[in-house]
Enzyme design. Structure first.
Site, PDB file in Angstrom:
ATOM      1  N   GLY A 149       0.849  -1.193   0.000  1.00  6.43           N
ATOM      2  CA  GLY A 149       0.000   0.000   0.000  1.00  6.43           C
ATOM      3  C   GLY A 149       0.877   1.232   0.000  1.00  6.43           C
TER       4      GLY A 149
ATOM      5  N   GLN B  91       3.022   9.914   0.985  1.00  6.00           N
ATOM      6  CA  GLN B  91       4.321   9.234   1.022  1.00  6.00           C
ATOM      7  C   GLN B  91       5.156   9.539  -0.219  1.00  6.00           C
ATOM      8  OE1 GLN B  91       2.529   5.195   2.139  1.00  6.00           O
ATOM      9  NE2 GLN B  91       4.544   5.169   3.117  1.00  6.00           N
TER      10      GLN B  91
ATOM     11  N   CYS C 109       6.293   0.128   7.274  1.00  7.64           N
ATOM     12  CA  CYS C 109       5.888   1.264   6.453  1.00  7.64           C
ATOM     13  C   CYS C 109       7.062   1.674   5.568  1.00  7.64           C
ATOM     14  CB  CYS C 109       5.475   2.429   7.361  1.00  7.64           C
ATOM     15  SG  CYS C 109       4.936   3.881   6.449  1.00  7.64           S
ATOM     16  N   LEU C 110       6.781   1.926   4.285  1.00 13.97           N
ATOM     17  CA  LEU C 110       7.861   2.297   3.366  1.00 13.97           C
ATOM     18  C   LEU C 110       8.517   3.615   3.774  1.00 13.97           C
ATOM     19  CD1 LEU C 110       6.329   1.320  -0.105  1.00 13.97           C
ATOM     20  CD2 LEU C 110       7.794  -0.025   1.416  1.00 13.97           C
TER      21      LEU C 110
ATOM     22  N   HIS D  93      -4.175   1.315   7.588  1.00 21.08           N
ATOM     23  CA  HIS D  93      -2.820   1.881   7.669  1.00 21.08           C
ATOM     24  C   HIS D  93      -2.684   3.050   6.679  1.00 21.08           C
ATOM     25  CE1 HIS D  93       1.749   1.402   7.902  1.00 21.08           C
ATOM     26  NE2 HIS D  93       1.590   2.114   6.803  1.00 21.08           N
ATOM     27  N   GLU D  94      -3.169   2.851   5.452  1.00 27.01           N
ATOM     28  CA  GLU D  94      -3.036   3.902   4.432  1.00 27.01           C
ATOM     29  C   GLU D  94      -3.950   5.087   4.745  1.00 27.01           C
ATOM     30  OE1 GLU D  94      -0.523   3.622   2.639  1.00 27.01           O
ATOM     31  OE2 GLU D  94      -0.225   1.507   3.096  1.00 27.01           O
TER      32      GLU D  94
ATOM     33  N   HIS E 111      -2.294   7.358   7.030  1.00 30.08           N
ATOM     34  CA  HIS E 111      -1.325   8.244   6.358  1.00 30.08           C
ATOM     35  C   HIS E 111      -1.982   9.548   5.906  1.00 30.08           C
ATOM     36  CE1 HIS E 111       2.540   6.293   6.100  1.00 30.08           C
ATOM     37  NE2 HIS E 111       2.030   5.158   5.655  1.00 30.08           N
TER      38      HIS E 111
HETATM   39 NI    NI Z   1       2.916   3.302   5.617  1.00 35.51          NI
END
Ligand code: NI
Length: 214
Positions: A63, A68, A110-111, A152-153, A156
């Site tokens: 995701g 991000q 998380c990226l 989670h997204e 963000h």
């Molecule tokens: Ni993340």
């Protein structure tokens, strides 16, 4: 990823051109910004979504939220298989979550916080309403891994990270990792490899004015 070229290309871009996207890491200011609803889906935004899938797959994520990649829009993408040749590519625009039910604990990463993985407690099921990239209404009750990734997204685009949702013991451990990220980011800004906070915020403001309601 080449930070110096990213900084140069962002400076050269006209204010509202999306251009080439790059993943940003904590504590980039875009990650703490509450994203605004998109009112205009143009070809540039479609291209941005294509770039987001490429970045997500390259980073082996499942995701990715718009902030991000330093875009201030209420939009995120998901493919729970994390591969272009499997699963389903989902795009959620202006999403709303409701009806949280149950509880589940699962490890998340998380990226934008590479290397940090911790158990996070969330509702096990949730309802999502959103628009797809083609403007179709999405209205679905989610559970399992998809429910987790979507929550989670969604966090963000509300300016939240999974590290905001940890138990007290895990939060202590996470805060050390976050301090390390802060030091690295400040160093990049000092060396001019990443734009300063004020320039980043000015660019986010301009991108917001271009595609969000006043
Ligand atoms: Ni993340």
């Amino acid at each position: 990823m080449n930070d110096s070229s990213a900084a140069a290309s962002q400076t050269a871009d006209t204010a509202t051109t999306i251009g080439q996207l790059e993943l940003v890491e904590f504590p980039h200011p875009a990650l703490r910004r509450v994203s605004r609803a998109v009112v205009r889906i143009d070809e540039e935004l479609r291209d941005a979504v294509r770039q987001m899938f490429e970045i997500m797959y390259a980073e082996q994520g499942v995701g990715l939220a718009a902030n991000q990649v330093a875009l201030p829009y209420r939009l995120f993408i998901v493919n729970t298989e994390g591969r272009p040749d499997a699963g389903e590519e989902l795009v959620f625009i202006n999403p709303q979550l409701s009806k949280p039910r149950g509880t589940a604990v699962q490890e998340e990463g998380c990226l934008s916080l590479p290397g940090v993985r911790m158990d996070v407690r969330r509702p096990a099921r949730v309802r999502v309403k959103a628009y797809s990239l083609s403007g179709e209404v999405i209205d679905a009750d989610l559970d399992g891994f998809l429910a987790r990734v979507v929550q989670h997204e969604f966090d963000h685009i509300e300016g939240r990270l999974f590290t905001d949702r940890l138990s007290e013991a895990s939060a202590m451990e996470a805060s050390r990792a976050l301090d390390g990220f802060r030091e690295i980011f400040a160093g990049k800004q000092d060396r001019g490899e990443v734009l300063g906070d004020r320039e980043i915020t000015a660019r986010l403001d301009a991108l917001e004015r271009a595609r969000c309601q006043a």
